[in-house]
Design a protein around this motif. Sequence first.
Motif, PDB file in Angstrom:
ATOM      1  N   PHE A 245       0.847  -1.193   0.000  1.00 15.94           N
ATOM      2  CA  PHE A 245       0.000   0.000   0.000  1.00 15.94           C
ATOM      3  C   PHE A 245       0.885   1.247   0.000  1.00 15.94           C
ATOM      4  N   HIS A 246       0.291   2.383  -0.283  1.00 12.09           N
ATOM      5  CA  HIS A 246       1.006   3.658  -0.262  1.00 12.09           C
ATOM      6  C   HIS A 246       0.886   4.293   1.115  1.00 12.09           C
ATOM      7  N   GLN A 247       1.942   4.955   1.562  1.00 13.78           N
ATOM      8  CA  GLN A 247       1.879   5.599   2.875  1.00 13.78           C
ATOM      9  C   GLN A 247       1.113   6.914   2.845  1.00 13.78           C
ATOM     10  N   ALA A 248       1.037   7.595   1.692  1.00 16.93           N
ATOM     11  CA  ALA A 248       0.363   8.898   1.635  1.00 16.93           C
ATOM     12  C   ALA A 248      -0.224   9.142   0.250  1.00 16.93           C
ATOM     13  N   PRO A 249      -1.175   8.303  -0.188  1.00 19.05           N
ATOM     14  CA  PRO A 249      -1.746   8.491  -1.527  1.00 19.05           C
ATOM     15  C   PRO A 249      -2.663   9.707  -1.575  1.00 19.05           C
ATOM     16  N   LEU A 250      -2.550  10.484  -2.627  1.00 17.69           N
ATOM     17  CA  LEU A 250      -3.445  11.633  -2.782  1.00 17.69           C
ATOM     18  C   LEU A 250      -4.863  11.155  -3.077  1.00 17.69           C
ATOM     19  N   TYR A 251      -4.981  10.205  -3.996  1.00 25.11           N
ATOM     20  CA  TYR A 251      -6.274   9.624  -4.368  1.00 25.11           C
ATOM     21  C   TYR A 251      -6.274   8.117  -4.072  1.00 25.11           C
ATOM     22  N   PRO A 252      -7.439   7.497  -3.982  1.00 24.07           N
ATOM     23  CA  PRO A 252      -7.476   6.039  -3.826  1.00 24.07           C
ATOM     24  C   PRO A 252      -6.810   5.363  -5.022  1.00 24.07           C
ATOM     25  N   SER A 253      -6.099   4.290  -4.755  1.00 26.84           N
ATOM     26  CA  SER A 253      -5.390   3.576  -5.813  1.00 26.84           C
ATOM     27  C   SER A 253      -6.265   2.480  -6.413  1.00 26.84           C
ATOM     28  N   LYS A 254      -6.100   2.257  -7.692  1.00 29.16           N
ATOM     29  CA  LYS A 254      -6.829   1.171  -8.352  1.00 29.16           C
ATOM     30  C   LYS A 254      -6.077  -0.154  -8.226  1.00 29.16           C
ATOM     31  N   THR A 255      -4.784  -0.076  -7.920  1.00 26.06           N
ATOM     32  CA  THR A 255      -3.967  -1.292  -7.929  1.00 26.06           C
ATOM     33  C   THR A 255      -3.436  -1.692  -6.557  1.00 26.06           C
ATOM     34  N   PHE A 256      -3.397  -0.743  -5.612  1.00 26.58           N
ATOM     35  CA  PHE A 256      -2.858  -1.050  -4.289  1.00 26.58           C
ATOM     36  C   PHE A 256      -3.984  -1.109  -3.264  1.00 26.58           C
ATOM     37  N   ASN A 257      -3.855  -2.037  -2.324  1.00 27.86           N
ATOM     38  CA  ASN A 257      -4.906  -2.246  -1.338  1.00 27.86           C
ATOM     39  C   ASN A 257      -4.908  -1.157  -0.271  1.00 27.86           C
ATOM     40  N   ASN A 258      -5.517  -0.050  -0.583  1.00 30.05           N
ATOM     41  CA  ASN A 258      -5.613   1.035   0.396  1.00 30.05           C
ATOM     42  C   ASN A 258      -6.862   1.850   0.127  1.00 30.05           C
ATOM     43  N   GLU A 351       7.698   9.651  -0.713  1.00 33.73           N
ATOM     44  CA  GLU A 351       7.296  10.902  -1.361  1.00 33.73           C
ATOM     45  C   GLU A 351       8.452  11.413  -2.212  1.00 33.73           C
ATOM     46  N   ASP A 352       8.145  11.945  -3.406  1.00 33.67           N
ATOM     47  CA  ASP A 352       9.199  12.576  -4.200  1.00 33.67           C
ATOM     48  C   ASP A 352       8.662  13.839  -4.860  1.00 33.67           C
ATOM     49  N   GLU A 353       9.485  14.468  -5.686  1.00 32.99           N
ATOM     50  CA  GLU A 353       9.099  15.743  -6.296  1.00 32.99           C
ATOM     51  C   GLU A 353       7.843  15.602  -7.149  1.00 32.99           C
ATOM     52  N   TRP A 354       7.732  14.474  -7.844  1.00 34.09           N
ATOM     53  CA  TRP A 354       6.585  14.255  -8.722  1.00 34.09           C
ATOM     54  C   TRP A 354       5.283  14.206  -7.932  1.00 34.09           C
ATOM     55  N   SER A 355       5.248  13.431  -6.864  1.00 35.58           N
ATOM     56  CA  SER A 355       4.017  13.303  -6.085  1.00 35.58           C
ATOM     57  C   SER A 355       3.675  14.601  -5.358  1.00 35.58           C
ATOM     58  N   ILE A 356       4.705  15.344  -4.937  1.00 37.55           N
ATOM     59  CA  ILE A 356       4.481  16.612  -4.245  1.00 37.55           C
ATOM     60  C   ILE A 356       3.746  17.611  -5.137  1.00 37.55           C
ATOM     61  N   ARG A 357       4.063  17.619  -6.413  1.00 38.15           N
ATOM     62  CA  ARG A 357       3.426  18.575  -7.331  1.00 38.15           C
ATOM     63  C   ARG A 357       1.906  18.416  -7.338  1.00 38.15           C
ATOM     64  N   TYR A 358       1.449  17.179  -7.345  1.00 37.83           N
ATOM     65  CA  TYR A 358       0.009  16.933  -7.369  1.00 37.83           C
ATOM     66  C   TYR A 358      -0.644  17.341  -6.055  1.00 37.83           C
ATOM     67  N   LYS A 359       0.046  17.103  -4.948  1.00 36.29           N
ATOM     68  CA  LYS A 359      -0.514  17.478  -3.652  1.00 36.29           C
ATOM     69  C   LYS A 359      -0.621  18.992  -3.507  1.00 36.29           C
ATOM     70  N   CYS A 360       0.400  19.692  -3.978  1.00 35.23           N
ATOM     71  CA  CYS A 360       0.377  21.156  -3.895  1.00 35.23           C
ATOM     72  C   CYS A 360      -0.736  21.737  -4.760  1.00 35.23           C
ATOM     73  N   MET A 391       6.226  25.205  -5.949  1.00 39.91           N
ATOM     74  CA  MET A 391       4.805  24.968  -6.178  1.00 39.91           C
ATOM     75  C   MET A 391       3.908  25.918  -5.386  1.00 39.91           C
ATOM     76  N   MET A 392       4.399  26.458  -4.287  1.00 40.04           N
ATOM     77  CA  MET A 392       3.575  27.324  -3.445  1.00 40.04           C
ATOM     78  C   MET A 392       3.546  28.774  -3.902  1.00 40.04           C
ATOM     79  N   LYS A 393       4.270  29.094  -4.955  1.00 39.13           N
ATOM     80  CA  LYS A 393       4.275  30.469  -5.467  1.00 39.13           C
ATOM     81  C   LYS A 393       2.936  30.796  -6.087  1.00 39.13           C
TER      82      LYS A 393
END
Length: 393
Positions: A245-258, A351-360, A391-393
């Motif tokens: 599972f993901h530790q901090a998914p932004l949206y529900p996953s279709k492939t991971f049990n979370n 978490e990485d730069e890619w996932s952070i962009r979507y959260k911001c 991203m916060m600018k």
Amino acid sequence: MKNQSSTIFQGVNKKEFLIRNTFRLAILIVLFLGINTFKASCLNKPPHVIIGYVAGYDGLVDMNMIKPEKLTHLNYAFANIKNNRINLKNATTDIVNLRNLNKLKIKNPDLKILISVGGWTYSNNFSDMALTDTSRKAFARSAVAFVEKYKLDGLDIDWEYPGLPGAGNVHRPEDKQNFTLLLKALKEDLNKLGKRINKKLVLTIAADCSKDFLDHTEMNKAQAYLDYINLMAYDFLNDPPGKTFHQAPLYPSKTFNNNNSIVQSVQRYLKEGIRPEKMVLGIPFYGHIYQIKSDARSAVGAELKSAVGTKGFADIKDSLINSGQFQYHRDTTAKAAYLFNPHNQQFVTFEDEWSIRYKCKYLKDQGLAGVMFWEYSNDEKGILLQELNRMMK
């Protein structure tokens, strides 16, 4: 041709005409200035907050690591509670750290430095302290005196969790109401000190994202006493358990049990009546490593064997990603990154730069106050913090 001046002043003496038009001109000037002041204030709205936690329980903090110009708030973790008063368990190093943190204001005078009380380890005494009006006020006086003594900008309360055991802590049903009353007492004393020293003092909390937390608190009432609610939007439990599972998914996953996600958590808070401008989205600067059962051919839907541990983002990038032994993947549905090592069957959710962009982007679309991250030393090179600033600018 008729004399224009005689036409203008017909029926009105010249002095009265000048008075009327001077008055009209003054009104126009006031309206013009007011509209432009309003426009300027809108254009110069304060930026989204970027709140970082720095851990002092491991000793002296490396101040060279911290970039104060990239932060709005810095929460020092953690103070404890003893005999219904705020207490530093490692006073020798904590006091040095607090003094050094204040020196960061030379580079960023607007930086707010708060003392964070509690956390996973130091939450055992909250319930007893918050039980009576007398004990709550005693703690509030001591905590606010602490803020004044060390020239801080406020308090962050990290009770994990009211009405719930957390790490096997004392808890009781009355915590639900007592949590609100504790925040009220703290805010009132902070306001008194702020008025005396002519300074705006801040009160925040770290809040769990679960329905359990909302059921055992009165967040709709408590928000009145809070400047920010820092949502710990990470360490989601896998549901159903036993698989990757993901530790901090932004949206529900279709492939991971979370079945848990940040979007579901934020919407839960909004339905409780929590104002979005008080909510701050927490981001983990670390990841979890899990051992998958040996017959797994991929990380997707694999059965977990055991938890290996946690690593900061800097370590994940240097020792795992750059090693060439781990495959980098993106769950584009959940907007979550993960690693998989097919040789030793290890799965890493992080978490990485890619996932952070979507959260911001999400938090800005929802009108949330900004971001919080745990914990500063996990991103020593400032890669994730730099992305947050962009991203916060």
